[in-house]
Design an enzyme around this catalytic site. Structure first.
Site, PDB file in Angstrom:
ATOM      1  N   ARG A  27      33.699  22.948  40.817  1.00 20.98           N
ATOM      2  CA  ARG A  27      32.854  23.329  41.967  1.00 20.98           C
ATOM      3  C   ARG A  27      31.791  24.239  41.411  1.00 20.98           C
ATOM      4  O   ARG A  27      30.471  24.258  42.032  1.00 20.98           O
ATOM      5  CB  ARG A  27      33.995  24.504  42.798  1.00 20.98           C
ATOM      6  CG  ARG A  27      34.784  23.670  43.348  1.00 20.98           C
ATOM      7  CD  ARG A  27      36.228  24.633  43.565  1.00 20.98           C
ATOM      8  NE  ARG A  27      36.029  25.387  44.891  1.00 20.98           N
ATOM      9  CZ  ARG A  27      36.759  26.194  45.434  1.00 20.98           C
ATOM     10  NH1 ARG A  27      38.252  26.112  44.938  1.00 20.98           N
ATOM     11  NH2 ARG A  27      36.500  26.733  46.573  1.00 20.98           N
ATOM     12  N   LEU A  49      46.300  23.560  40.759  1.00 20.81           N
ATOM     13  CA  LEU A  49      45.175  23.032  41.427  1.00 20.81           C
ATOM     14  C   LEU A  49      44.659  24.157  42.390  1.00 20.81           C
ATOM     15  O   LEU A  49      45.476  24.895  43.129  1.00 20.81           O
ATOM     16  CB  LEU A  49      45.220  21.688  42.370  1.00 20.81           C
ATOM     17  CG  LEU A  49      45.597  20.605  41.315  1.00 20.81           C
ATOM     18  CD1 LEU A  49      45.903  19.345  42.471  1.00 20.81           C
ATOM     19  CD2 LEU A  49      44.234  20.049  40.527  1.00 20.81           C
ATOM     20  N   ASP A  50      43.241  24.523  42.597  1.00 18.13           N
ATOM     21  CA  ASP A  50      42.954  25.367  43.494  1.00 18.13           C
ATOM     22  C   ASP A  50      43.462  25.097  44.960  1.00 18.13           C
ATOM     23  O   ASP A  50      43.785  24.131  45.377  1.00 18.13           O
ATOM     24  CB  ASP A  50      41.386  25.307  43.981  1.00 18.13           C
ATOM     25  CG  ASP A  50      40.739  25.600  42.726  1.00 18.13           C
ATOM     26  OD1 ASP A  50      41.286  26.491  41.989  1.00 18.13           O
ATOM     27  OD2 ASP A  50      39.247  25.401  42.623  1.00 18.13           O
ATOM     28  N   ARG A  51      43.572  25.901  45.806  1.00 14.12           N
ATOM     29  CA  ARG A  51      44.252  25.902  47.052  1.00 14.12           C
ATOM     30  C   ARG A  51      43.622  24.876  48.089  1.00 14.12           C
ATOM     31  O   ARG A  51      44.397  24.008  48.678  1.00 14.12           O
ATOM     32  CB  ARG A  51      44.225  27.252  48.132  1.00 14.12           C
ATOM     33  CG  ARG A  51      44.803  27.454  49.249  1.00 14.12           C
ATOM     34  CD  ARG A  51      44.262  28.512  50.247  1.00 14.12           C
ATOM     35  NE  ARG A  51      42.963  28.391  50.661  1.00 14.12           N
ATOM     36  CZ  ARG A  51      42.364  29.169  51.639  1.00 14.12           C
ATOM     37  NH1 ARG A  51      43.002  30.059  52.167  1.00 14.12           N
ATOM     38  NH2 ARG A  51      41.331  28.835  52.167  1.00 14.12           N
ATOM     39  N   THR A  73      41.950  22.064  46.846  1.00  9.54           N
ATOM     40  CA  THR A  73      41.949  20.907  46.032  1.00  9.54           C
ATOM     41  C   THR A  73      43.198  20.137  46.482  1.00  9.54           C
ATOM     42  O   THR A  73      44.253  20.677  46.505  1.00  9.54           O
ATOM     43  CB  THR A  73      41.753  21.121  44.519  1.00  9.54           C
ATOM     44  OG1 THR A  73      40.525  21.978  44.502  1.00  9.54           O
ATOM     45  CG2 THR A  73      41.397  19.744  44.003  1.00  9.54           C
TER      46      THR A  73
END
Length: 217
Positions: free
Chosen positions: A164, A63-65, A67
């Site tokens: 996003r 997961l993105d940082r 998120t």
């Protein structure tokens, strides 16, 4: 390269949603990298924290940082391979909740826009109809407020920053996004994007399993 906010990972204790001999499922906090970045200051991440408690844990997806939400790790090489294949072959189902800027007019829809890295501004991604990789997101409105809308997002593909950029392309950027939001839409204490539910088949039994973590916003 686009500047992103300094790395100041939260020190929340590890939240384990499920564990057995093959997998461990956790609720990742916003602001914590999934894997180590380059350099000592980016060493702290969810993978190393999970491995401190489960030494054999292996990465399956990210997961993105910024998120938060559900992530699964394999505890054996076989489990990691099996789960990685499920993600590659789109046999998993991921559901996210987001708060986005403005009032979304329709109730449901699909964004089908190919994505590629915006190289001079990496890690930003952008829509590119000629060279981009296929990216598809289903969305559904949950609640409309004065200046924002709560949506449920179901990605059909797993491109970097997909949700996003797709919300940005719709004209409804995700609130608090340090890379894509501007002005008042950016002025939040975190990215308002959370991986709410993950469905997988257990790597040993093949049984369908679903893991949920309620959005903290």
């Amino acid at each position: 390269m686009t500047e992103i906010t300094p790395y100041d990972p939260p020190m929340d204790p590890l939240v384990v949603l499920h564990e057995d001999s093959d997998i461990v499922v956790v609720d990742k906090p916003s602001g914590l990298l999934s894997v180590p970045g380059r350099g000592e200051h980016l060493a702290d991440c969810l993978l190393t924290r999970v491995q401190a408690a489960f030494p054999t844990a292996l990465l399956v997806h990210r997961l993105d940082r910024d998120t938060s939400g559900v992530m699964v790790f394999g505890l054996t090489p076989h489990a990691q391979r099996n789960l990685s294949k499920q993600f590659e072959e789109r046999k998993t189902k991921k559901t996210y909740v987001a708060r986005v800027w403005g009032q979304v007019a329709e109730k449901t829809g699909t964004v089908d826009l190919p994505l590629i890295v915006d190289w001079p501004n990496r890690p930003r991604q952008m829509v590119d109809h000629e060279n981009g990789k296929s990216a598809i997101t289903d969305w559904r409105v949950l609640k409309v407020k004065e200046n924002e809308t709560r949506v449920r997002l179901t990605p059909k593909t797993g491109r970097s920053h997909q949700l996003r950029v797709h919300m940005l392309a719709l004209g409804h950027v995700i609130l608090g996004d340090p890379l894509y939001a501007e002005g008042a839409a950016r002025d939040f204490d975190r990215l308002m994007l959370h991986s709410e539910e993950l469905r997988i088949n257990h790597p040993e039994s093949g049984k369908g399993m679903s893991f949920r973590a309620k959005a903290p916003f």
